[in-house]
Enzyme design. Structure first.
Site, mmCIF file in Angstrom:
data_model
loop_
_atom_site.group_PDB
_atom_site.id
_atom_site.type_symbol
_atom_site.label_atom_id
_atom_site.label_comp_id
_atom_site.label_asym_id
_atom_site.label_seq_id
_atom_site.Cartn_x
_atom_site.Cartn_y
_atom_site.Cartn_z
ATOM 1 N N ASP A 95 0.845 -1.184 0.000
ATOM 2 C CA ASP A 95 0.000 0.000 0.000
ATOM 3 C C ASP A 95 0.890 1.247 0.000
ATOM 4 O OD1 ASP A 95 -2.040 1.816 0.490
ATOM 5 O OD2 ASP A 95 -3.016 0.564 1.997
ATOM 6 N N ASP A 195 -2.742 4.812 -2.588
ATOM 7 C CA ASP A 195 -3.665 5.517 -1.708
ATOM 8 C C ASP A 195 -4.108 6.848 -2.330
ATOM 9 O OD1 ASP A 195 -4.745 5.547 1.096
ATOM 10 O OD2 ASP A 195 -3.611 7.419 1.205
ATOM 11 N N GLU A 247 -6.886 3.883 -5.400
ATOM 12 C CA GLU A 247 -8.006 4.257 -4.545
ATOM 13 C C GLU A 247 -8.501 5.608 -5.041
ATOM 14 O OE1 GLU A 247 -9.254 5.052 0.096
ATOM 15 O OE2 GLU A 247 -7.462 5.930 -0.750
ATOM 16 N N HIS A 321 -10.794 -0.856 5.594
ATOM 17 C CA HIS A 321 -10.370 -0.369 6.902
ATOM 18 C C HIS A 321 -10.857 1.047 7.223
ATOM 19 C CE1 HIS A 321 -7.534 1.287 4.071
ATOM 20 N NE2 HIS A 321 -7.206 2.174 4.978
ATOM 21 N N ASP A 322 -11.543 1.681 6.281
ATOM 22 C CA ASP A 322 -12.082 3.020 6.527
ATOM 23 C C ASP A 322 -13.602 3.010 6.691
ATOM 24 O OD1 ASP A 322 -9.542 4.182 6.169
ATOM 25 O OD2 ASP A 322 -9.864 4.402 4.007
#
Ligand code: TEU
Ligand code: CA
Length: 543
Positions: A95, A195, A247, A321-322
């Site tokens: 990531d 990201d 993302e 995870h968000d």
């Protein structure tokens, strides 16, 4: 591997599996659980950031892209992970956070001292009248600018004030970034998640925003495609086996298609988030949820059909995870826990695209409930709550909203074995505190592996079905017009049609069908004139 044949799984590293008893999940923990991951049928494993970091945003604030944070392990552990994953045909996806660095990165430390070269790595603006250069709002609340008195300048941070935005307009910054990617490629990494990548292209002039948050100036900015093409050409584009995901929150269908179309030579696929905003009241995240199922259907249909029919590609998911745990958010925590967990999974797994499972959803892990605002761990929740406090008269209402959306929900640790301390996640004191009750809210991997009717075994069965079915992997997709709370689409080629039908509600719904065509069902009994609550069905027809 082709994008059609991938099954993704996201690991939130600090919450996955702790091997040395310090209470924090680690790289060796991932390696230890590779057989479990393999048993699910997963072949693409995204691991959240493990680089040097002060962990203000749990690793999305990198202070050195070449080093591993010792709390997660070391380079030998990582090399071992790559080797062990390769043996099992699992691609490791790391990531990379290139929109910003930690303010403890050496570039920023130099800039802060007044070094012009490094100030130009970021967005530093002269102080004119003791006010931030623009009215832009940080995604974690408050102004997007922070003042440094010593040099009398402001710097831009779209996220936390410890995450300074990098200036991609500066060719030196891009060179540095390419070096980082090449470094990890040399280590044998075959997957990269980038990201918030659609925020990297900032405007030449920084102006005040009419909408008051500034998004219009930096989301899908002018040079985004140019930078992605350059990144591709200079780094991973040289290796056809590398899988990349961008993302891209708030990207348009057009931009997402372009980013993910092979002939454009940008990225392999994108994560889009529009379908996860269907419960935002007035397009605002921190509000009491207002679920609009019609909108969800429209978005899923529109995005998947349009993007995949023009050559682009999506990663499909309902949790990460968000995000809140999807079973609590869109399904049922109690009465229909199994049914809704399997129904939501079936809805996205069989879409055209690459599915992504978020660790713990295969067990049906639920949201947690904090009893007080001070108990939240996540930086976004904490920052946002300070700005929201004046907006809400009642703190009960605010607490309810925070509990619903907080990223803490997603960051609870994995449940490996309910007979063990901390459900087998760690022998020490976990970095993330769960109450006794929360530790019992969902059955563990061990227990579900031994129960053929568990959520976990349903996941395995459905993933196997996807992998063995060409129409699901490669076929076309067409959403059906359905009323009520039914989501339905067909996956087909010239010979066979699979029709997926999901009841997204706790109601029984009249619906006539032929039992003989059913090949998957999340209920034991079947009635052929209505759908049961959260019933999930696959029908097969020969053309
Ligand atoms: O997330 C970007 C992102 O859009 C979310 O954080 C989002 O802003 C938030 O949940 C909206 O309410 C990525 C990472 O996934 C996240 O963990 C990081 O905090 C963020 O970027 C900054 O790097
Ligand atoms: Ca550890």
């Amino acid at each position: 591997m082709n994008r059609e044949e991938l099954i993704g799984y996201e690991i939130y590293l600090q919450s996955f599996y702790d091997t040395n008893g310090d209470g924090i999940g680690d790289i060796n923990g991932v390696t230890k659980k590779l057989d479990y991951i393999k048993s699910l049928g997963v072949n693409l494993l995204w691991i959240t950031p493990f680089f040097s970091s002060p962990l203000k945003d749990n690793g999305y604030d990198v202070s050195n892209y070449y080093k591993i944070n010792p709390i997660f392990g070391n380079m030998k552990d990582f090399d071992n992970l790559i080797r062990e994953a390769k043996k099992r045909n699992i691609i490791i996806m790391i990531d990379l956070v290139f929109n910003h660095t930690s303010t403890e990165h050496k570039w920023f430390l130099e800039a802060k001292k007044g070094n012009k070269k490094y100030q130009n790595y970021y967005f530093f603006k002269k102080n004119l009248n003791n006010k931030p250069p623009t009215n832009w709002i940080s995604k974690f609340g408050g102004s997007a600018w922070k003042y440094i008195p010593k040099i009398d300048k402001w710097y831009l941070h779209l996220f936390g004030e410890n995450q300074a935005d990098l200036n991609w307009e500066n060719p030196n910054v891009r060179e540095e970034i390419f070096e980082v990617v090449k470094f990890w490629m040399k280590k044998g990494v075959k997957g990269f998640r980038f990201d918030v990548i659609n925020l990297i292209s900032k405007p030449k002039k920084f102006l005040n925003s009419k909408s008051n948050d500034g998004k219009e100036f930096y989301t899908n900015g002018k040079n985004l495609h140019k930078y992605l093409k350059e990144l591709n050409k200079r780094t991973f584009g040289k290796d056809k086996n590398i899988i990349t995901i961008g993302e891209t929150s708030s990207a348009t269908i057009k931009d997402s298609t372009k980013i993910s179309s092979p002939q454009e030579k940008e990225l392999s696929m994108v994560f889009s988030f529009h379908h996860l905003k269907v419960d935002y009241a007035n397009h605002q995240k921190w509000t009491l949820p207002d679920m609009r199922l019609e909108e969800l259907k429209k978005i899923l249909g529109n995005w998947t059909e349009k993007i995949t029919s023009s050559g682009g590609w999506l990663s499909n998911f309902f949790s990460n995870h968000d995000q809140p745990r999807h079973v609590s958010r869109f399904g049922s925590n109690n009465k229909y826990h199994f049914e809704s967990a399997t129904a939501i999974f079936g809805t996205y797994l069989l879409l055209k695209g690459t599915p992504f499972i978020y660790n713990g959803e295969e067990l049906g892990i639920k949201n947690i409930q904090r009893k007080s605002i001070d108990n939240f761990n996540d930086i976004e929740t904490r920052n946002v709550s300070t700005y929201l406090q004046n907006r809400f008269k009642s703190s009960t209402k605010l607490l309810k909203i925070l509990n619903y959306y907080s990223r803490d929900n997603a960051r609870t640790f994995m449940f490996w074995d309910d007979k063990k301390i901390n459900n087998g996640f760690s022998s020490g004191i976990p970095w993330f505190n769960l109450t006794e009750q929360e530790l019992k809210m969902t059955h563990s991997v061990k227990q579900q592996e031994n129960n053929k009717d568990s959520i976990l075994n349903f996941y395995k069965k459905l993933i196997k079905f996807r992998m063995e079915t060409n129409q699901i992997k490669y076929g076309s997709i067409l959403f059906q017009n359905t009323n009520d709370s039914i989501i339905s689409y067909e996956r087909f080629d010239d010979n066979i049609i699979y029709r997926i039908v999901v009841n997204w509600s706790e109601k029984k719904i009249n619906f006539k069908f032929n039992k003989n065509n059913i090949i998957v069902n999340n209920y034991k009994n079947i009635f052929n004139n209505y759908l049961l609550p959260y019933q999930f069905l696959i029908f097969k027809y020969e053309k």
